[in-house]
Design a protein around this motif. Structure first.
Motif, PDB file in Angstrom:
ATOM      1  N   TYR A   1       9.710   8.368  12.054  1.00  0.00           N
ATOM      2  CA  TYR A   1       8.909   7.797  12.592  1.00  0.00           C
ATOM      3  C   TYR A   1       8.763   6.782  13.422  1.00  0.00           C
ATOM      4  O   TYR A   1       9.262   6.169  14.133  1.00  0.00           O
ATOM      5  CB  TYR A   1       7.633   7.451  11.947  1.00  0.00           C
ATOM      6  CG  TYR A   1       5.727   6.683  12.665  1.00  0.00           C
ATOM      7  CD1 TYR A   1       5.642   7.538  13.169  1.00  0.00           C
ATOM      8  CD2 TYR A   1       5.886   5.121  12.544  1.00  0.00           C
ATOM      9  CE1 TYR A   1       4.475   6.799  14.066  1.00  0.00           C
ATOM     10  CE2 TYR A   1       5.068   4.684  12.627  1.00  0.00           C
ATOM     11  CZ  TYR A   1       4.065   5.446  13.471  1.00  0.00           C
ATOM     12  OH  TYR A   1       3.186   4.412  13.915  1.00  0.00           O
TER      13      TYR A   1
ATOM     14  N   PRO B   1       9.203   7.774   7.198  1.00  0.00           N
ATOM     15  CA  PRO B   1       9.087   6.908   7.774  1.00  0.00           C
ATOM     16  C   PRO B   1      10.201   6.431   8.722  1.00  0.00           C
ATOM     17  O   PRO B   1      10.070   5.460   9.819  1.00  0.00           O
ATOM     18  CB  PRO B   1       8.959   6.030   6.664  1.00  0.00           C
ATOM     19  CG  PRO B   1      10.305   6.987   5.317  1.00  0.00           C
ATOM     20  CD  PRO B   1       9.656   8.470   5.870  1.00  0.00           C
TER      21      PRO B   1
ATOM     22  N   TYR C   1       6.836   4.560  -6.432  1.00  0.00           N
ATOM     23  CA  TYR C   1       6.347   4.240  -4.996  1.00  0.00           C
ATOM     24  C   TYR C   1       7.656   5.114  -3.954  1.00  0.00           C
ATOM     25  O   TYR C   1       7.701   4.014  -2.513  1.00  0.00           O
ATOM     26  CB  TYR C   1       5.985   3.728  -4.630  1.00  0.00           C
ATOM     27  CG  TYR C   1       4.159   2.978  -5.447  1.00  0.00           C
ATOM     28  CD1 TYR C   1       3.497   4.043  -4.560  1.00  0.00           C
ATOM     29  CD2 TYR C   1       4.061   2.136  -6.375  1.00  0.00           C
ATOM     30  CE1 TYR C   1       2.061   3.805  -5.215  1.00  0.00           C
ATOM     31  CE2 TYR C   1       3.073   2.988  -7.558  1.00  0.00           C
ATOM     32  CZ  TYR C   1       2.380   3.408  -6.319  1.00  0.00           C
ATOM     33  OH  TYR C   1       0.548   3.563  -7.043  1.00  0.00           O
TER      34      TYR C   1
ATOM     35  N   ASP D   1       9.550   6.434  -1.404  1.00  0.00           N
ATOM     36  CA  ASP D   1      10.112   7.452  -0.385  1.00  0.00           C
ATOM     37  C   ASP D   1      10.784   7.875   0.203  1.00  0.00           C
ATOM     38  O   ASP D   1      11.893   7.231   0.948  1.00  0.00           O
ATOM     39  CB  ASP D   1       8.859   7.265   1.259  1.00  0.00           C
ATOM     40  CG  ASP D   1       8.560   8.085   1.693  1.00  0.00           C
ATOM     41  OD1 ASP D   1       8.997   9.197   1.766  1.00  0.00           O
ATOM     42  OD2 ASP D   1       8.498   7.730   3.019  1.00  0.00           O
TER      43      ASP D   1
ATOM     44  N   THR E   1       0.902  -1.080  -0.194  1.00  0.00           N
ATOM     45  CA  THR E   1       0.394   0.017  -0.093  1.00  0.00           C
ATOM     46  C   THR E   1       0.918   1.438  -0.157  1.00  0.00           C
ATOM     47  O   THR E   1       1.963   1.209  -0.133  1.00  0.00           O
ATOM     48  CB  THR E   1      -1.052  -0.389   1.437  1.00  0.00           C
ATOM     49  OG1 THR E   1      -0.180   0.194   2.202  1.00  0.00           O
ATOM     50  CG2 THR E   1      -1.531  -1.255   1.638  1.00  0.00           C
ATOM     51  N   ARG E   2       0.326   2.095  -0.500  1.00  0.00           N
ATOM     52  CA  ARG E   2       1.126   3.807  -0.238  1.00  0.00           C
ATOM     53  C   ARG E   2       1.816   3.716   1.141  1.00  0.00           C
ATOM     54  O   ARG E   2       2.970   4.599   1.603  1.00  0.00           O
ATOM     55  CB  ARG E   2       0.432   4.243  -0.172  1.00  0.00           C
ATOM     56  CG  ARG E   2      -0.898   4.610  -1.806  1.00  0.00           C
ATOM     57  CD  ARG E   2      -1.366   5.700  -2.492  1.00  0.00           C
ATOM     58  NE  ARG E   2      -2.538   6.397  -1.257  1.00  0.00           N
ATOM     59  CZ  ARG E   2      -3.332   6.955  -0.051  1.00  0.00           C
ATOM     60  NH1 ARG E   2      -2.380   7.530   0.413  1.00  0.00           N
ATOM     61  NH2 ARG E   2      -4.449   6.759   0.595  1.00  0.00           N
ATOM     62  N   LYS E   3       0.982   2.932   2.258  1.00  0.00           N
ATOM     63  CA  LYS E   3       1.845   3.361   3.725  1.00  0.00           C
ATOM     64  C   LYS E   3       3.161   2.486   3.713  1.00  0.00           C
ATOM     65  O   LYS E   3       3.600   2.683   4.636  1.00  0.00           O
ATOM     66  CB  LYS E   3       0.729   2.994   4.604  1.00  0.00           C
ATOM     67  CG  LYS E   3      -0.309   3.651   4.393  1.00  0.00           C
ATOM     68  CD  LYS E   3      -1.212   3.439   5.546  1.00  0.00           C
ATOM     69  CE  LYS E   3      -2.932   4.401   5.930  1.00  0.00           C
ATOM     70  NZ  LYS E   3      -3.715   4.026   7.283  1.00  0.00           N
ATOM     71  N   THR E   4       3.605   1.512   2.854  1.00  0.00           N
ATOM     72  CA  THR E   4       4.603   0.414   2.917  1.00  0.00           C
ATOM     73  C   THR E   4       5.882   1.397   3.116  1.00  0.00           C
ATOM     74  O   THR E   4       5.695   2.520   1.954  1.00  0.00           O
ATOM     75  CB  THR E   4       4.233  -0.527   2.308  1.00  0.00           C
ATOM     76  OG1 THR E   4       3.090  -0.742   1.998  1.00  0.00           O
ATOM     77  CG2 THR E   4       5.557  -1.493   2.242  1.00  0.00           C
ATOM     78  N   SER E   5       6.783   1.145   3.997  1.00  0.00           N
ATOM     79  CA  SER E   5       7.673   2.342   3.798  1.00  0.00           C
ATOM     80  C   SER E   5       8.956   2.367   2.580  1.00  0.00           C
ATOM     81  O   SER E   5       9.309   3.611   2.603  1.00  0.00           O
ATOM     82  CB  SER E   5       8.288   2.648   5.835  1.00  0.00           C
ATOM     83  OG  SER E   5       8.848   1.246   5.666  1.00  0.00           O
TER      84      SER E   5
END
Length: 380
Positions: free
Chosen positions: A230, A227, A220, A222, A152-156
């Motif tokens: 965080y 990330p 994708y 980043d 997903t877009r949240k995968t770092s």
């Protein structure tokens, strides 16, 4: 020679492979000489004399599914004899002389308990390439065999995820570029599916896997510090200490799979409360499992702290309740009787305050009006 043995087998129709038909594959005489019938003459509908016999009706009722087989003796009638033997006693059918099968080959096949047709299918299955077998597998079955979470877009870390995906493909024997591209769609969610559709339009599923891989990473990746920030600054807030430690480890490994083990443990420990981390001997830790074992043994510390907070909160509620037992003095002053509630929440408190403000404003306004009248028309 007063009878012949016919071998009946249920096979797939040449015209339609989904349709099963009864075929006669061989004829055996009383001397155990076996004669093979060519494939084009095998369908039983060509053997009209046999279909009229009572023995065939029994065979028809017996053979229910494909590859079933029966060998039946049928008495020779003039019609059958003329169909399968010429005037010289040679076995034939529709003018085609039948080939005699060597008894040794037939006996060996029967001793093994496998028909020639079944043996041929087994050899074909062994010769079939692995990639062809994968084509017959359903996509759902492949998805269940993969040990990987959806992207997903949240995968770092997109590079680490796609590398894991390729390793899973190799483990399951998915080496073809087209197959990998097809399977990739099963592990994409949200807007990533829009990216996949766009790639299909631009490059089609028959393009090279390296093209899809590079485009996926560039889209994708980043490149910010969010990330990483965080993961490193993630700290324990509440709940289970062990759950915090496991999640912190996952976050750190997602940003750097090759992180040194000692650094990994230090970052996990620094996110713990000081009164918990100070009880762990750092020199005794060799791997993260040792740290997790120590953390699990210190769960009682946060549970005790949580219980103390609950007790303090309960005591505060008791005090508030005792205060509310006393009658409200504001209500008594306003002659509203004895009412039991906190004075800070008394409705008449706000009402009396508003009344005082209105009276004060009224007095001020009357004084100013009188002064202006005196200045305009003073008395003589």
């Amino acid at each position: 020679m007063n009878k012949l043995r016919f071998e009946f087998v249920v096979k797939a129709s040449v015209e339609d492979t989904k349709t099963s038909i009864i075929c006669i594959t061989s004829i055996t005489d009383v001397d155990k000489n076996v004669f093979a019938i060519p494939e084009k003459y095998q369908p039983v509908k060509l053997h009209e004399s046999i279909m009229k016999t009572e023995a065939f009706q029994k065979v028809k009722n017996t053979l229910q599914k494909r590859h079933d087989k029966r060998q039946v003796w049928i008495s020779l009638t003039s019609d059958i004899c003329s169909s399968y033997m010429d005037e010289d006693g040679n076995m034939q059918f529709k003018g085609y002389l039948l080939e005699e099968i060597a008894p040794k080959t037939q006996d060996q096949t029967q001793a093994a308990g496998i028909s020639e047709e079944a043996l041929s299918r087994i050899l074909e299955n062994f010769a079939e390439p692995r990639s062809d077998k994968l084509k017959t597998q359903s996509m759902t079955g492949l998805k269940e065999k993969f040990v990987i979470e959806k992207f997903t877009r949240k995968t770092s870390n997109v590079l680490q995820w796609i590398t894991t995906f390729e390793a899973e493909c190799t483990r399951l024997g998915i080496e073809e570029d087209t197959k990998r591209i097809e399977v990739l769609r099963l592990f994409l969610e949200e807007s990533c599916l829009d990216w996949y559709s766009s790639m299909l339009i631009k490059h089609t599923v028959d393009s090279e896997w390296s093209l899809w891989r590079n485009n996926f990473c560039e889209t994708y990746a980043d490149k910010s510090w969010s990330p990483i920030r965080y993961a490193i600054l993630f700290k324990y807030r509440q709940g289970s200490l062990l759950e915090y430690a496991v999640k912190k480890e996952r976050l750190l490994l997602e940003i750097n799979k090759s992180m040194d083990n000692s650094i990994l443990m230090d970052l996990i420990a620094t996110g713990l409360p000081n009164f918990v981390a100070d009880k762990i001997d750092r020199n005794t830790l060799k791997k993260t499992e040792d740290l997790f074992s120590n953390i699990r043994g210190l769960e009682y510390l946060v549970e005790k702290k949580t219980w103390e907070k609950k007790i303090v909160g309960f005591e505060n509620k008791i005090k508030e309740k005792n205060v509310s037992v006393q009658p409200c003095r504001i209500c008594e002053k306003e002659n509203k009787g004895k009412r039991f509630h906190p004075e800070s929440q008394c409705w008449f408190k706000n009402k009396s305050s508003d009344k005082f403000k209105r009276d004060q404003v009224k007095s001020v306004n009357n004084y100013e009006l009188e002064t202006e009248l005196n200045e305009i028309g003073p008395k003589n």
